[in-house]
Write a protein that holds these residues in place. Sequence first.
Motif, PDB file in Angstrom:
ATOM      1  N   UNK A   1      21.997 -12.433 116.079  1.00 30.88           N
ATOM      2  CA  UNK A   1      23.090 -11.965 115.064  1.00 30.88           C
ATOM      3  C   UNK A   1      23.738 -12.059 115.195  1.00 30.88           C
ATOM      4  N   UNK A   2      23.962 -10.841 116.604  1.00 29.62           N
ATOM      5  CA  UNK A   2      25.681 -10.598 116.672  1.00 29.62           C
ATOM      6  C   UNK A   2      26.330 -11.071 117.151  1.00 29.62           C
ATOM      7  N   UNK A   3      25.687 -12.908 117.480  1.00 27.59           N
ATOM      8  CA  UNK A   3      26.424 -13.876 118.041  1.00 27.59           C
ATOM      9  C   UNK A   3      27.437 -14.711 116.702  1.00 27.59           C
ATOM     10  N   UNK A   4      26.469 -14.517 115.237  1.00 23.39           N
ATOM     11  CA  UNK A   4      27.642 -14.277 114.046  1.00 23.39           C
ATOM     12  C   UNK A   4      28.500 -13.294 113.877  1.00 23.39           C
ATOM     13  N   UNK A   5      28.232 -12.135 114.019  1.00 20.69           N
ATOM     14  CA  UNK A   5      28.822 -10.815 113.672  1.00 20.69           C
ATOM     15  C   UNK A   5      30.452 -10.861 113.998  1.00 20.69           C
ATOM     16  N   UNK A   6      31.285 -10.992 112.868  1.00 21.36           N
ATOM     17  CA  UNK A   6      32.960 -10.493 113.222  1.00 21.36           C
ATOM     18  C   UNK A   6      33.136  -9.946 111.709  1.00 21.36           C
ATOM     19  N   UNK A   7      34.107  -9.551 112.138  1.00 22.72           N
ATOM     20  CA  UNK A   7      35.110  -8.972 111.289  1.00 22.72           C
ATOM     21  C   UNK A   7      35.169  -9.416 109.796  1.00 22.72           C
ATOM     22  N   UNK A   8      35.270  -9.107 108.954  1.00 23.25           N
ATOM     23  CA  UNK A   8      35.974  -9.494 107.985  1.00 23.25           C
ATOM     24  C   UNK A   8      36.447  -9.658 107.545  1.00 23.25           C
ATOM     25  N   UNK A   9      37.944  -9.978 107.871  1.00 21.92           N
ATOM     26  CA  UNK A   9      39.902 -10.084 107.360  1.00 21.92           C
ATOM     27  C   UNK A   9      39.827 -11.072 106.170  1.00 21.92           C
ATOM     28  N   UNK A  10      39.074 -11.413 105.230  1.00 19.10           N
ATOM     29  CA  UNK A  10      39.170 -12.291 103.989  1.00 19.10           C
ATOM     30  C   UNK A  10      39.597 -11.716 102.911  1.00 19.10           C
ATOM     31  N   UNK A  11      38.549 -10.147 103.082  1.00 24.30           N
ATOM     32  CA  UNK A  11      38.556  -9.958 102.291  1.00 24.30           C
ATOM     33  C   UNK A  11      39.419  -8.686 101.512  1.00 24.30           C
ATOM     34  N   UNK A  12      39.811  -8.913 100.568  1.00 25.66           N
ATOM     35  CA  UNK A  12      41.020  -7.777  99.803  1.00 25.66           C
ATOM     36  C   UNK A  12      40.847  -6.469 100.000  1.00 25.66           C
ATOM     37  N   UNK A  13      41.321  -5.618 100.958  1.00 22.17           N
ATOM     38  CA  UNK A  13      41.769  -3.965 101.055  1.00 22.17           C
ATOM     39  C   UNK A  13      43.030  -3.985 100.989  1.00 22.17           C
ATOM     40  N   UNK A  14      43.085  -1.980 100.577  1.00 12.57           N
ATOM     41  CA  UNK A  14      44.101  -1.589 100.774  1.00 12.57           C
ATOM     42  C   UNK A  14      44.318  -1.879 102.262  1.00 12.57           C
ATOM     43  N   UNK A  15      46.006  -2.313 102.588  1.00 10.26           N
ATOM     44  CA  UNK A  15      46.612  -2.302 103.839  1.00 10.26           C
ATOM     45  C   UNK A  15      47.150  -0.728 103.875  1.00 10.26           C
ATOM     46  N   UNK A  16      46.364  -0.300 104.807  1.00 14.78           N
ATOM     47  CA  UNK A  16      47.247   1.108 105.425  1.00 14.78           C
ATOM     48  C   UNK A  16      47.788   1.014 107.121  1.00 14.78           C
ATOM     49  N   UNK A  17      47.427   0.386 107.594  1.00 10.03           N
ATOM     50  CA  UNK A  17      48.320  -0.194 109.119  1.00 10.03           C
ATOM     51  C   UNK A  17      49.089   0.282 109.329  1.00 10.03           C
ATOM     52  N   UNK A  18      50.107   0.639 108.674  1.00  7.22           N
ATOM     53  CA  UNK A  18      51.399   0.908 108.884  1.00  7.22           C
ATOM     54  C   UNK A  18      51.248   2.694 108.792  1.00  7.22           C
ATOM     55  N   UNK A  19      50.152   3.549 107.848  1.00  2.37           N
ATOM     56  CA  UNK A  19      50.282   4.532 107.922  1.00  2.37           C
ATOM     57  C   UNK A  19      49.103   4.951 109.381  1.00  2.37           C
ATOM     58  N   UNK A  20      49.766   6.885 109.936  1.00  2.00           N
ATOM     59  CA  UNK A  20      49.781   7.157 111.082  1.00  2.00           C
ATOM     60  C   UNK A  20      48.689   7.462 111.194  1.00  2.00           C
ATOM     61  N   UNK A  21      47.400   6.887 110.931  1.00  4.61           N
ATOM     62  CA  UNK A  21      45.849   7.288 111.803  1.00  4.61           C
ATOM     63  C   UNK A  21      46.099   7.618 112.845  1.00  4.61           C
ATOM     64  N   UNK A  22      44.751   8.544 112.702  1.00  2.00           N
ATOM     65  CA  UNK A  22      44.435   8.980 114.745  1.00  2.00           C
ATOM     66  C   UNK A  22      43.565   9.465 114.714  1.00  2.00           C
ATOM     67  N   UNK A  23      42.630   8.944 115.098  1.00  2.00           N
ATOM     68  CA  UNK A  23      41.253   9.361 116.010  1.00  2.00           C
ATOM     69  C   UNK A  23      41.794  10.666 116.766  1.00  2.00           C
TER      70      UNK A  23
END
Length: 492
Positions: free
Chosen positions: A28-50
């Motif tokens: 199963x792990x071999x086929x797992x990847x991030x879903x980049x097609x689904x429409x999501x709110x793009x917050x990549x420019x928001x300065x989130x931190x961990x």
Amino acid sequence: MSQLENTVLQIIKENNLRYKWNEKISLELKDIELDSKKSRKDLTKTPFITIDGPNAKDFDDAIFCRRNNSKYILSVAIADVAEIIKYNSEIDKEAQKRGTSIYFPSKVIPMLPEKISNDLCSLVPNENRNVVVCDIFFSLSGEIESYSFFEGKIKSHLRMTYKQVDEYLNHIKSDINENICLSLDNLNSLTKILLTKRSERHALEIDSQEPTLKINQNGKVNKIVLPKHYFSNQMIEEAMLSANICAANFMKKNYSYGVYRVHEEPDEIKLETLKNFFHLKGFSINSSKNSLGTLTECIKFTKKNNLKKVLQTLILQSLKRAEYSTKEIGHFGLQLERYSHFTSPIRRYPDLMTHRMIKNIVNKGKTKFSKDKIEEDCIAMSECERIAEKSSRQVIQQMICYLLKEYIGNQFNTVITGITEFGLFAEIEDFYISGLIHVTDLPGDRYFYNKESNYLIGKRSGRTYKIGQEIRVTIANVIPDERKITLVPLSK
């Protein structure tokens, strides 16, 4: 094989812990990847931190906080584990059986394969990651006015440790991006308000820090320390607590039940025992106080007393365990009407259950959840958690025992932490572990157990041994594999 490896393997066998991945999971792990097609709110420019400890590898939460003239807006972004782990898949079935990641010194048995926990779902810096976001709108006085859940995509702008955040707050470090600084300043202000509200609702404040073992290259204990608790720890705790409250309220609103984290009031008999003990210490509690009032008074007393750790341990022992349930019992310790676990789906299965319920509503899904099945799963998850905590504690105790073998014959100060008819349990100073003083080794008399008052008393002398009493001992023997320490008191 090192002491640590031997110890972990022993505890795995003792508690029948699952730690291997089967072949179906590898496929199963071999086929797992991030879903980049689904429409999501793009917050990549928001300065989130961990913000995590220095040794963390699975980053499942990131934060961003802003403020305007009328409110604080706290965004808590949590790894969207449910997006790639489908219900009843092989990985999901294994995760459910494990229930939680189990943490040992320098080692972990993860709930999910590392490709998921440390890579695809981990909110590592400068990588696009799918998240479920909880936007929480607070009034300037700290009340949650509203909240919203949605699916988003973020890119963590920085991985910080608690120490680094504290250094920034104390003006020790300033080479951080201006937008991140502003977010930290806002969260700092909001946290102080939320801590005041926490105090006002009389949430229990018990200091129950567990020792951390520093392990050397040979798998032996180098040092035992109590981890430093920074103000930044509280910033993250309050942020996650707020998101967990919103998750519980969201499930209640949309399903009329949820995957709740519940904590019942303590039993009256345990409270009476606690009152009696504190009375023996010269502290009388108003009999009209309810259970919360009683415990609050006891906690206040311990903070002024040099036996703080022993007394707080006794308070903890009087409380019931927190568990998972669909029943709306509330959380006694936090003094909350409704609470859930939403913020750690990488390492806790109940959080993944919560995510699935929330995402079903967010995506206008048609999944029908069975309350009875979820309750059944909650009971199983509570048991998984209990076993995980026990296993972690056993590894720490056994590793400390290996270290103590080097001190056989040495004298130490101890404090009595437990009493039984066969002897005393006494915690060894600076080692955070208790050994047994057998009743036959107590000097100069025959001792009997007074169950009602919980002490040992000498038949002829009337001498007593009580919880909290200091006693000087010699370490007579240590059996690490059995986690047994024999102590002998110095004769007086």
